[in-house]
Design a protein around this motif. Structure first.
Motif, PDB file in Angstrom:
ATOM      1  N   LEU A   1      -0.892  34.456  29.305  1.00 55.22           N
ATOM      2  CA  LEU A   1      -2.287  34.845  29.138  1.00 55.22           C
ATOM      3  C   LEU A   1      -3.084  34.556  30.398  1.00 55.22           C
ATOM      4  O   LEU A   1      -3.930  35.352  30.802  1.00 55.22           O
TER       5      LEU A   1
ATOM      6  N   ALA B   1      -1.960  34.566  33.430  1.00 55.52           N
ATOM      7  CA  ALA B   1      -1.597  35.573  34.436  1.00 55.52           C
ATOM      8  C   ALA B   1      -2.301  36.899  34.139  1.00 55.52           C
ATOM      9  O   ALA B   1      -2.862  37.532  35.042  1.00 55.52           O
ATOM     10  N   LEU B   2      -2.299  37.303  32.869  1.00 54.45           N
ATOM     11  CA  LEU B   2      -2.945  38.561  32.494  1.00 54.45           C
ATOM     12  C   LEU B   2      -4.444  38.501  32.758  1.00 54.45           C
ATOM     13  O   LEU B   2      -5.043  39.445  33.277  1.00 54.45           O
ATOM     14  N   LEU B   3      -5.054  37.364  32.385  1.00 51.63           N
ATOM     15  CA  LEU B   3      -6.489  37.215  32.556  1.00 51.63           C
ATOM     16  C   LEU B   3      -6.851  37.234  34.039  1.00 51.63           C
ATOM     17  O   LEU B   3      -7.845  37.834  34.438  1.00 51.63           O
TER      18      LEU B   3
END
Lengths: 334, 334
Positions: B242, B244-246
């Motif tokens: 999460l 990394a995605l954020l």
């Protein structure tokens, strides 16, 4: 093509199911809502502009409670909505079915009504999960709570075939979910399954630890249905908990509040990437008919997405592909 | 009071372990580093200003590899660092031990060296996890990969006692981790354990679904060690994914980049609240000595936190409390 939808299954049924079906119908998917006609009609009346939409109602007057045992449902409730939906598919009145209700009852109804694909032994729920690099398939996500090692090998074959057919991955990497990467790590089930998987001609990359489920190291992740269900639901829980914690932290100072306002679009896109309702439903692999199982808490958006996904699987001729690949893969996987 | 630390155990041993021990020693905890003296001394030399710190080295010249089986280690490696650390505690040379190495070998070494508390049957790893409303204890986090229903009841008793003694919760609510809240849901293990837990005088609140592990509905969450380990590690994995995605999403536009800059402090605090290394180590409950098990990937910060936590448990006389409460609880839990 037409999708049969169990209107009575799910925590927010029939309202959320009917609303999701209406949304899918507005995108030109024909839907048969299966359930108690009076309840469905009442929900339909709350939505305007239904003229021109291809929405049918198929009467099924028995409702399955979440507390019932699956076998009791199958034996006693011949007019349960999930069963009537499966029969609609078997009779060719629909091309696929979707239910967000009692998972065990849905699995049994699909199994009993469709039978199994040639070469398939046990149905398995294949959940598509987001990873840092794309998507992966985790199975079994809850159809089989007790598994033997051979079942995990079987899930690996079906998952590989599904990843080829539905996700267009040429040589899907298969990982075995365990509690250590070394083959000696795990429980009796995973240790035995590891040895059996090594002997197949699948692209087996060994044990995958739970922390690597979302890193994209494996395209297909196999485990028993109890573990798979826990893994998926804990992921949902943590996404919710993290959002709540992050919201707290962002509300603490003026700077972080401004930051949060500026970042709003990023959070929305982020939520969409990790939200399981984006995928709507998990196909039940192995049965000789197309069946998608949704989350009990499916929102109208999740229902709409599952119906659209079911329609896409029909268009892709996913079931034919599965049968073809399964026939090719199974003799070698032994 | 002095903590014996296995300097050779962990993915980043001995460097990360020695650094964590030095940090803890700077906060006035006496530490005995157990392992290969030359390796430990070399690491110690990389840290300045060690004069005045109470840091001992205890020689143990056998190292346990992650791929070894626990029973082989116990039988053949009498000079393994984890074993020498346990012996230091048994001989009164240290008040507690910590290892971030091979979990199975640590559990066996502690069990064989300390024996069990009166009334305790099986050791269980109790992981403290953050929830939306505070903290909860999840056990077993990986000491027992195969469990019978009675073991889960036993974990519930030990978890309740730990929550009372270490977390100061007067009447800890016990939840059974399963794949549905209804008592009929789950696998054979959880269905049987559910019936047995209902018959105890514990504050049993029924099945807890994985998505509610982080909501704080239960203070003590029991499961077999395979499921517990998967649940914890998947949570770690999703936090990393999460983030990394954020980070991706926040880097996309100038507005979101500004937002991210303004929110930096919030993200740091958020990370601290959800970072498992904050808790450093999980106590091994049931053995008659204080033993904390750390994550294989323990950072110096996690090691420092685990040593400080071990010291706090010694001060709290956690082991005496456990023994007292266990003696009181077990006859009724039966």
């Amino acid at each position: 093509m037409r999708i049969a939808v169990d209107a009575m299954g799910g925590d927010f049924a029939p309202a959320a199911i009917v609303e999701g079906a209406v949304r899918a119908a507005r995108e030109r998917v024909a839907v048969t809502l299966v359930g108690v006609r009076a309840d469905i009609d009442r929900e339909l009346r709350t939505h305007g502009h239904l003229t021109g939409l291809d929405l049918e109602v198929l009467d099924a007057d028995e409702v399955v409670a979440m507390s019932e045992s699956s076998s009791t449902v199958l034996r006693r409730k011949r007019r349960a909505s999930v069963r009537v939906a499966a029969e609609a598919v078997a009779l060719g009145r629909a091309a696929a079915m979707f239910s967000a209700g009692h998972t065990g009852a849905t699995v049994l109804a699909a199994h009993a009504t469709f039978g199994m694909l040639r070469g398939a032994e046990r149905p398995a729920l294949a959940a598509t999960i987001p990873t840092v690099s794309g998507v992966a398939v985790l199975l079994d996500a809850g159809a089989n709570v007790e598994c033997r090692p051979a079942h995990l090998v079987h899930f690996a074959v079906m998952g590989t075939v599904f990843a080829k057919v539905a996700l267009q991955i040429a040589s899907p990497r298969v990982g075995l979910l365990s509690i250590g990467v070394e083959e000696s790590k795990g429980n009796d089930l995973t240790r035995d399954a590891h040895q059996m998987l090594k002997a197949t001609n699948l692209h087996f990359i060994g044990n995958v630890e739970a922390r690597d489920v979302f890193t994209g190291h494996a395209d297909v992740i196999v485990c028993d249905g109890f573990t798979g269900n826990v893994a998926l639901k804990i992921s949902e829980g943590i996404v919710d908990a993290l959002e709540a914690l992050l919201r707290d932290e962002l509300a603490r100072t003026l700077a972080t509040r401004c930051g949060a306002a500026l970042s709003r679009g990023a959070f929305r896109r982020f939520r969409e990437r990790v939200d399981y309702s984006e995928y709507g439903g998990a196909p039940l692999l192995g049965v000789a008919g197309l069946c998608l199982v949704g989350h009990g808490g499916s929102s109208p958006r999740a229902v709409r997405n599952a119906i659209i996904l079911a329609a896409r699987y029909v268009e892709q001729q996913m079931l034919d592909g599965l049968q073809r690949e399964l026939a090719a893969a199974l003799p070698v996987a032994g």
